[in-house]
Scaffold this motif. Structure first.
Motif, PDB file in Angstrom:
ATOM      1  N   GLY A  99       0.867  -1.067   0.052  1.00 19.83           N
ATOM      2  CA  GLY A  99       0.019   0.240  -0.043  1.00 19.83           C
ATOM      3  C   GLY A  99       0.839   1.310  -0.089  1.00 19.83           C
ATOM      4  N   ASP A 100       2.057   1.088  -0.049  1.00 20.48           N
ATOM      5  CA  ASP A 100       2.919   2.445  -0.283  1.00 20.48           C
ATOM      6  C   ASP A 100       3.338   2.681  -1.581  1.00 20.48           C
ATOM      7  OD1 ASP A 100       4.579   4.555   0.258  1.00 20.48           O
ATOM      8  OD2 ASP A 100       6.214   3.303   1.266  1.00 20.48           O
ATOM      9  N   CYS A 140      -3.153   0.395  -9.757  1.00 18.83           N
ATOM     10  CA  CYS A 140      -3.593   1.427  -9.080  1.00 18.83           C
ATOM     11  C   CYS A 140      -4.509   2.417  -9.945  1.00 18.83           C
ATOM     12  CB  CYS A 140      -2.567   2.418  -8.935  1.00 18.83           C
ATOM     13  SG  CYS A 140      -1.253   1.791  -7.385  1.00 18.83           S
ATOM     14  N   CYS A 187      -4.575   0.162  -1.554  1.00 17.45           N
ATOM     15  CA  CYS A 187      -4.002   1.259  -2.617  1.00 17.45           C
ATOM     16  C   CYS A 187      -4.331   2.466  -1.865  1.00 17.45           C
ATOM     17  CB  CYS A 187      -4.712   1.050  -3.795  1.00 17.45           C
ATOM     18  SG  CYS A 187      -3.932   1.974  -5.173  1.00 17.45           S
ATOM     19  N   THR A 188      -3.137   3.188  -2.154  1.00 14.41           N
ATOM     20  CA  THR A 188      -3.198   4.622  -1.787  1.00 14.41           C
ATOM     21  C   THR A 188      -3.180   5.499  -2.952  1.00 14.41           C
ATOM     22  OG1 THR A 188      -0.835   4.634  -1.236  1.00 14.41           O
ATOM     23  CG2 THR A 188      -1.980   4.363   0.677  1.00 14.41           C
ATOM     24  N   GLN A 189      -3.098   5.086  -3.855  1.00 15.52           N
ATOM     25  CA  GLN A 189      -3.145   6.035  -5.331  1.00 15.52           C
ATOM     26  C   GLN A 189      -4.267   5.600  -6.094  1.00 15.52           C
ATOM     27  OE1 GLN A 189      -0.358   8.162  -5.996  1.00 15.52           O
ATOM     28  NE2 GLN A 189      -0.399   8.057  -3.904  1.00 15.52           N
TER      29      GLN A 189
END
Length: 198
Positions: A99-100, A140, A187-189
């Motif tokens: 997740g980074d 992503c 996901c962070t994007q």
């Protein structure tokens, strides 16, 4: 005993017995802890343990071991050596899976740029990292960037690599693979799956 443990780990990994391979790799890595960080045996142990830790549910241990491995092989062969770049690429993909995403994408793009700069007209590593970058963008939701990377990789493979190189089928498979169903959970994007994307 360390050499035997490493042989056992490698053989078990090749047979698909990842849990047992991880146990032997962890043992070998522990036995090497008194050696200098760039000792070849310790580097080999780390090189086995890092991916096995990621594959057997120990991703945070894998991150730590990859960081140690990268520091060691950078000291031994240099920051842009193929061995170092492969380890950096593996760590970038692992960070992305955790997740980074921003770090993973940035670091893998940097590995790809370094591979292109270092290897020029011998771009197999560059093409491999470009395919991996395309996969990360795809997962992503960055469909246009993913497609751009994968089409560029296909063009480079046909131009620079021998006919029938396995990377040709790898990029074809990547172009036909949908985004991961699991990645959105971390996901962070994330970008929209439908509509206009970057």
């Amino acid at each position: 005993m360390v050499a035997d443990a490493l042989r056992r780990s490698a053989a078990l990994r090749a047979d698909g017995a990842l849990t047992d391979a991880y146990t032997w790799a962890q043992y070998a890595h522990h036995q090497c802890r008194h050696l200098p960080v760039d000792d070849p045996t310790r580097v080999r142990a780390a090189g086995l343990l890092a991916p096995l830790a990621a594959q057997t549910g120990q991703p945070h241990l894998a991150v730590t071991v990859y960081q140690d491995l990268i520091a060691a092989i950078t000291r031994a062969v240099g920051v842009n050596h193929a061995q170092t770049l492969r380890a950096r690429a593996d760590l970038a993909q692992l960070r992305h899976s955790l997740g980074d995403c921003a770090t993973g994408l940035r670091d893998l793009a940097a590995v790809h740029a370094a591979a292109r700069l270092r290897y020029g007209q011998h771009p197999r590593l560059s093409m491999h990292t470009l395919i991996s970058l395309g996969r990360l963008y795809r997962d992503c939701g960055h469909h246009r960037l993913a497609t751009r990377c994968l089409h560029a990789a296909r063009t480079g493979i046909s131009r620079y690599l021998p006919a029938g190189d396995p990377l040709a089928s790898t990029v074809t498979a990547a172009l036909g693979t949908p985004p991961s169903l699991n990645h959105p959970a971390v996901c962070t994007q994330q970008q929209p799956r439908i509509g206009v994307t970057t």
